[in-house]
Motif scaffolding. Structure first.
Motif, PDB file in Angstrom:
ATOM      1  N   ARG A  71       0.059   4.205   3.957  1.00  0.00           N
ATOM      2  CA  ARG A  71      -0.204   3.285   5.064  1.00  0.00           C
ATOM      3  C   ARG A  71      -0.932   3.951   6.222  1.00  0.00           C
ATOM      4  O   ARG A  71      -1.354   3.264   7.155  1.00  0.00           O
ATOM      5  CB  ARG A  71       1.112   2.667   5.538  1.00  0.00           C
TER       6      ARG A  71
ATOM      7  N   ALA B 160      -7.464  -9.055   5.705  1.00  0.00           N
ATOM      8  CA  ALA B 160      -6.795  -7.958   6.416  1.00  0.00           C
ATOM      9  C   ALA B 160      -5.919  -8.474   7.551  1.00  0.00           C
ATOM     10  O   ALA B 160      -5.022  -7.764   8.007  1.00  0.00           O
ATOM     11  CB  ALA B 160      -7.833  -6.980   6.954  1.00  0.00           C
TER      12      ALA B 160
ATOM     13  N   TRP C 247      -6.174   1.872   2.286  1.00  0.00           N
ATOM     14  CA  TRP C 247      -6.199   0.483   2.753  1.00  0.00           C
ATOM     15  C   TRP C 247      -7.429  -0.250   2.225  1.00  0.00           C
ATOM     16  O   TRP C 247      -7.352  -1.429   1.867  1.00  0.00           O
ATOM     17  CB  TRP C 247      -6.164   0.432   4.274  1.00  0.00           C
TER      18      TRP C 247
ATOM     19  N   VAL D 186      -6.070  -0.182   9.228  1.00  0.00           N
ATOM     20  CA  VAL D 186      -6.801  -1.278   8.596  1.00  0.00           C
ATOM     21  C   VAL D 186      -8.185  -1.422   9.228  1.00  0.00           C
ATOM     22  O   VAL D 186      -9.184  -1.649   8.527  1.00  0.00           O
ATOM     23  CB  VAL D 186      -6.001  -2.588   8.700  1.00  0.00           C
TER      24      VAL D 186
ATOM     25  N   ASN E 161       0.827  -1.200   0.000  1.00  0.00           N
ATOM     26  CA  ASN E 161       0.000   0.000   0.000  1.00  0.00           C
ATOM     27  C   ASN E 161       0.867   1.258   0.000  1.00  0.00           C
ATOM     28  O   ASN E 161       1.806   1.385   0.787  1.00  0.00           O
ATOM     29  CB  ASN E 161      -0.909  -0.010   1.234  1.00  0.00           C
TER      30      ASN E 161
ATOM     31  N   ASP F 156       0.179  -1.603  11.050  1.00  0.00           N
ATOM     32  CA  ASP F 156      -0.820  -0.978  10.187  1.00  0.00           C
ATOM     33  C   ASP F 156      -2.247  -1.241  10.649  1.00  0.00           C
ATOM     34  O   ASP F 156      -3.195  -0.728  10.037  1.00  0.00           O
ATOM     35  CB  ASP F 156      -0.667  -1.500   8.755  1.00  0.00           C
TER      36      ASP F 156
ATOM     37  N   THR G 204      -2.052  -8.206   7.178  1.00  0.00           N
ATOM     38  CA  THR G 204      -1.309  -6.945   7.158  1.00  0.00           C
ATOM     39  C   THR G 204      -0.409  -6.861   8.372  1.00  0.00           C
ATOM     40  O   THR G 204      -0.590  -7.573   9.369  1.00  0.00           O
ATOM     41  CB  THR G 204      -2.276  -5.746   7.134  1.00  0.00           C
TER      42      THR G 204
ATOM     43  N   HIS H 152      -6.567  -1.127  -1.284  1.00  0.00           N
ATOM     44  CA  HIS H 152      -5.514  -2.140  -1.312  1.00  0.00           C
ATOM     45  C   HIS H 152      -6.060  -3.524  -0.991  1.00  0.00           C
ATOM     46  O   HIS H 152      -5.779  -4.504  -1.700  1.00  0.00           O
ATOM     47  CB  HIS H 152      -4.422  -1.753  -0.305  1.00  0.00           C
TER      48      HIS H 152
END
Length: 333
Positions: free
Chosen positions: A125, A249, A131, A260, A122, A256, A252, A134
Motif C-alpha cells: 500500500r 481510484a 497501486w 494512489v 493491494n 492510501d 480507494t 492493482h
C-alpha cells in the motif's frame, strides 16, 4: 462418540501453485490463522517439490502434485476431488487471505447463497507501482465498491459441481468465467466485499510491465478460445482501460490516496504493456484469427498494436522477454 477434532470444516480452501513457489507458505499461513478453521489442500503442478517445501516449514498438509504443468481449471478440479467440506474456495499461491476471510464467506453462504465472490486488496500500500498494477487489474473488485463489484474469486457450494459439472481444463484463463456462465441466475456468485484477498503486486517498473505484457497475451488468447472473438487492443481500448482504472481510484481508502496519486501517471504504461502483449499475440496468429469479430460487437478491423507515447516505455522492457517468460498459471485471487 465422534471426535470433535475429526469434524470436517464447513469450508475447504484449495491453494493453487505452479512450480512450488516459496510464497505459497505465506498463503497457507494466512489460511491457518482463519477462524473458524478451514480444510486446506495444496495443488502444485509444473515441477518443484511442494511436499518438501511444506516439510521444511513445519507444515503438514495434503498435497496433490503433478509433474507437468496443468491449467488452473484442472488444478481446481484436483482440489475439489481432494477435499470434503461443503463449500470450496480457492487461493492462488501469490495471494493471502485477510483476517475473517473464511468467516465472512461462511456467513454469506449460510444466508442461502451458493457462490460467494471476493474483493482484492493491494499487497503493497506504500508503493505506487503496486497501486498502478492493482488499479489496472482489479478496478471492479475493490472493497470500497459496496454494490457494483465483480464477484470473482468465488467459493462454491459443492453441490454446484455435482449438478453443473466442474471447471474446464483446456482453458489457460477464464475457467471460472466459463463455469459461472453455466450457473442459473440464483446460483451465480454474489459480491461480498468483506471477503478480502491480498494479491501480491509488482513493486518496480520492470516487473510491472512484464507482468501486464504477459497478462495481455493470455487475455487475448482466452478471448479467442472462450468466445471466438478478437480482443480489442488498439489505441481506443488502451485509452478506455487507462481512463477506467484512473477513475476507479476514487474508491480507494483515503489513507492510501497519496500513493494512489503517484500511481496514476504509471497506469497508462501498465495498460499499454497489457495492450501490447495482446496485440503482438494476435499479430502472430493465422489470418482467420486476426479477422474474428471484435469483442464488444464491432466489425473486424486490421490488428495493429496500440501506439501511444506510453508504449515506448512499455515496449523497451516487455520485448526483452517472450510473452510467456513471466507468465505463471493465471489464477483468480
Amino acid at each position: 462418540m465422534d471426535d470433535p477434532a475429526s469434524a470436517i470444516p464447513e469450508l475447504a480452501v484449495v491453494v493453487l501453485a505452479l512450480g512450488a513457489p516459496p510464497e505459497t507458505i505465506r498463503a497457507i499461513r494466512s489460511l491457518l490463522r482463519q477462524q473458524p478453521p478451514v480444510e486446506i489442500v495444496v495443488v502444485n503442478s509444473g515441477g518443484g517439490d511442494m511436499a518438501a517445501l511444506l516439510s521444511a516449514n513445519q507444515l503438514d498438509l495434503p498435497v496433490v502434485e503433478r509433474a507437468g504443468r496443468v491449467y488452473v481449471g484442472a488444478a481446481r478440479n484436483l482440489g475439489i476431488a481432494a477435499t470434503r467440506a461443503r463449500y470450496v474456495a480457492f487461493l492462488a499461491s501469490d495471494c493471502e487471505a485477510s483476517p475473517n476471510w473464511a468467516r465472512n464467506r461462511l456467513e454469506t453462504h449460510r444466508r442461502g447463497y451458493a457462490a460467494v465472490g471476493s474483493s482484492v486488496v493491494n499487497s503493497h500500500r506504500r508503493n505506487p507501482f503496486a497501486w498502478a498494477s492493482h488499479l489496472t487489474l482489479w478496478p471492479w473488485r475493490q472493497p470500497g465498491l459496496k454494490k457494483r463489484g465483480l464477484p470473482f474469486g468465488a467459493s462454491y457450494d459443492r453441490q454446484l459441481f455435482e449438478t453443473y459439472g466442474t471447471f474446464r481444463e483446456d482453458l489457460r484463463v477464464a475457467e471460472d468465467t466459463e463455469f459461472n456462465a453455466r450457473l442459473p441466475e440464483d446460483k451465480k456468485p454474489v459480491w461480498q466485499p468483506k471477503v478480502r484477498t491480498v494479491h501480491a503486486n509488482p513493486t518496480n517498473p520492470v516487473a510491472l510491465v512484464r507482468d501486464h505484457f504477459a497478462r495481455g497475451t493470455r487475455a487475448a488468447r482466452s478471448t479467442v478460445e472462450l468466445h471466438g472473438l478478437r480482443m480489442d487492443c488498439g489505441p481506443k481500448a488502451w485509452w478506455r482501460k487507462s481512463s477506467v482504472s484512473i477513475r476507479m481510484a476514487r474508491h480507494t481508502h483515503p489513507r492510501d490516496q497519496a500513493y494512489v496519486r503517484l500511481a496514476k501517471p504509471i497506469i497508462p504504461v501498465a495498460t499499454a504493456a497489457y495492450c501490447l502483449g495482446a496485440a503482438l499475440w494476435l499479430m502472430r496468429q493465422p489470418a482467420a484469427t486476426r479477422a474474428l469479430p471484435l469483442a464488444g460487437g464491432s466489425t473486424a478491423a486490421p490488428v495493429t498494436p496500440v501506439a501511444p507515447k506510453a508504449m515506448a516505455a512499455a515496449s523497451a522492457i516487455a520485448l526483452q522477454a517472450g510473452p510467456e517468460e513471466s507468465a505463471s498459471a493465471e489464477q483468480t485471487p
